[in-house]
Design a protein around this motif. Structure first.
Motif, mmCIF file in Angstrom:
data_model
loop_
_atom_site.group_PDB
_atom_site.id
_atom_site.type_symbol
_atom_site.label_atom_id
_atom_site.label_comp_id
_atom_site.label_asym_id
_atom_site.label_seq_id
_atom_site.Cartn_x
_atom_site.Cartn_y
_atom_site.Cartn_z
ATOM 1 N N SER A 1 64.660 49.430 -7.386
ATOM 2 C CA SER A 1 65.054 50.810 -7.115
ATOM 3 C C SER A 1 66.416 50.892 -6.449
ATOM 4 N N ALA A 2 66.884 52.133 -6.269
ATOM 5 C CA ALA A 2 68.159 52.386 -5.595
ATOM 6 C C ALA A 2 67.996 52.503 -4.086
ATOM 7 N N VAL A 3 66.786 52.344 -3.585
ATOM 8 C CA VAL A 3 66.561 52.413 -2.137
ATOM 9 C C VAL A 3 67.250 51.213 -1.484
ATOM 10 N N PRO A 4 68.141 51.433 -0.514
ATOM 11 C CA PRO A 4 68.847 50.299 0.109
ATOM 12 C C PRO A 4 67.868 49.400 0.856
ATOM 13 N N HIS A 5 67.831 48.135 0.462
ATOM 14 C CA HIS A 5 66.891 47.192 1.048
ATOM 15 C C HIS A 5 67.445 45.779 0.905
ATOM 16 N N VAL A 6 66.776 44.853 1.580
ATOM 17 C CA VAL A 6 67.113 43.439 1.472
ATOM 18 C C VAL A 6 65.844 42.691 1.103
ATOM 19 N N ALA A 7 65.933 41.844 0.078
ATOM 20 C CA ALA A 7 64.824 40.965 -0.274
ATOM 21 C C ALA A 7 64.947 39.700 0.573
ATOM 22 N N LEU A 8 63.946 39.435 1.388
ATOM 23 C CA LEU A 8 63.991 38.284 2.277
ATOM 24 C C LEU A 8 63.613 37.010 1.538
ATOM 25 N N GLU A 9 63.739 35.887 2.214
ATOM 26 C CA GLU A 9 63.529 34.598 1.554
ATOM 27 C C GLU A 9 62.107 34.458 1.018
ATOM 28 N N ARG A 10 61.160 34.913 1.778
ATOM 29 C CA ARG A 10 59.772 34.851 1.313
ATOM 30 C C ARG A 10 59.587 35.800 0.142
ATOM 31 N N GLN A 11 58.981 35.341 -0.926
ATOM 32 C CA GLN A 11 58.810 36.156 -2.124
ATOM 33 C C GLN A 11 57.946 37.378 -1.818
ATOM 34 N N GLY A 12 58.364 38.534 -2.328
ATOM 35 C CA GLY A 12 57.611 39.755 -2.102
ATOM 36 C C GLY A 12 57.718 40.295 -0.692
ATOM 37 N N CYS A 13 58.807 39.970 -0.013
ATOM 38 C CA CYS A 13 59.005 40.377 1.377
ATOM 39 C C CYS A 13 60.332 41.142 1.467
ATOM 40 N N TYR A 14 60.268 42.388 1.945
ATOM 41 C CA TYR A 14 61.451 43.243 1.936
ATOM 42 C C TYR A 14 61.674 43.894 3.299
ATOM 43 N N ARG A 15 62.934 44.219 3.559
ATOM 44 C CA ARG A 15 63.291 45.025 4.728
ATOM 45 C C ARG A 15 64.159 46.180 4.246
ATOM 46 N N LEU A 16 63.710 47.401 4.512
ATOM 47 C CA LEU A 16 64.499 48.563 4.149
ATOM 48 C C LEU A 16 65.683 48.704 5.098
ATOM 49 N N HIS A 17 66.733 49.337 4.605
ATOM 50 C CA HIS A 17 67.840 49.687 5.489
ATOM 51 C C HIS A 17 67.263 50.555 6.614
ATOM 52 N N ALA A 18 67.735 50.344 7.833
ATOM 53 C CA ALA A 18 67.153 51.029 8.995
ATOM 54 C C ALA A 18 67.184 52.544 8.851
ATOM 55 N N LEU A 19 68.277 53.083 8.316
ATOM 56 C CA LEU A 19 68.366 54.529 8.163
ATOM 57 C C LEU A 19 67.421 55.033 7.079
ATOM 58 N N ALA A 20 67.276 54.268 5.999
ATOM 59 C CA ALA A 20 66.350 54.658 4.946
ATOM 60 C C ALA A 20 64.923 54.671 5.482
ATOM 61 N N ARG A 21 64.583 53.646 6.228
ATOM 62 C CA ARG A 21 63.249 53.577 6.822
ATOM 63 C C ARG A 21 63.013 54.756 7.763
ATOM 64 N N GLN A 22 64.009 55.101 8.550
ATOM 65 C CA GLN A 22 63.889 56.219 9.472
ATOM 66 C C GLN A 22 63.661 57.526 8.724
#
Length: 205
Positions: free
Chosen positions: A107-128
């Protein structure tokens, strides 16, 4: 070209606060030297600039998402890092957690895919924004239940500090106090009296 000193302290702070999300680059040229970006005493973006992001995000990102994916991201917005296991513990359609995460990855939602497969962190502002939207649109009972489910998952992972912090942020002070009492050794041992004192001082009179 835009008559803006990119070294200006407020601009640099703004850039860092937005985690270098590309949208912030689009905002910078709109600010003149006479109307610089304000930074509050606590070093956070002002509500005005948060609202600029929110309006842009809701129109350009949120409204383009499939409704079920948008709901999923709202329901999991209490988590800093989202995984299949965490999502399955809180969302309505737990069997679709992995599918939703795969959709997030595309998706276009700003996020980062972390090293562990299937593990994500949304951009802090998007999450807020997702979390604020959840609080505004969900029934209070549903919002509180999602908060409890998320805290329960944190506790299952041994993350007492995160669980208490979540309850404090969400205004569920009774649950936060209960954890401070029942898991005192976890909290005090890892974070000391200073953190506990900070929580206690934040409680309403």
């Amino acid at each position: 070209r835009y008559e803006l000193d990119i070294q200006d302290e407020a601009v640099v702070h703004f850039w860092k606060e937005t985690s270098v999300w590309c949208f912030s680059a689009g905002l910078l040229p709109t600010k003149s030297r006479q109307s610089r970006i304000s930074v509050s005493a606590r070093g956070k973006l002002s509500p005005k600039h948060i609202n600029v992001f929110r309006d842009y995000f809701m129109e350009e990102v949120y409204e383009t998402l499939p409704p079920d994916l948008a709901e999923f991201l709202c329901e999991t917005s209490f988590f800093d890092v989202i995984t299949t296991e965490r999502c399955a513990a809180v969302i309505s359609a737990s069997e679709k957690a992995e599918e939703f995460l795969n959709q997030l990855g595309r998706s276009a939602v700003p996020h980062v895919a972390l090293e562990r497969q299937g593990c994500y962190r949304l951009h802090a502002l998007a999450r807020q924004i997702f979390r604020s939207h959840l609080q505004e649109t969900a029934e209070p009972e549903r919002f509180a239940a999602l908060c409890r489910s998320t805290a329960g998952r944190y506790l299952k992972e041994g993350l007492t500090f995160e669980a208490i912090s979540l309850f404090m942020e969400s205004g569920q002070y009774e649950q936060a106090l209960d954890l401070m009492n029942t898991r005192w050794s976890d909290v005090y041992g890892q974070h000391g009296w200073t953190q506990v004192k900070t929580w206690l001082e934040a409680l309403p009179a």
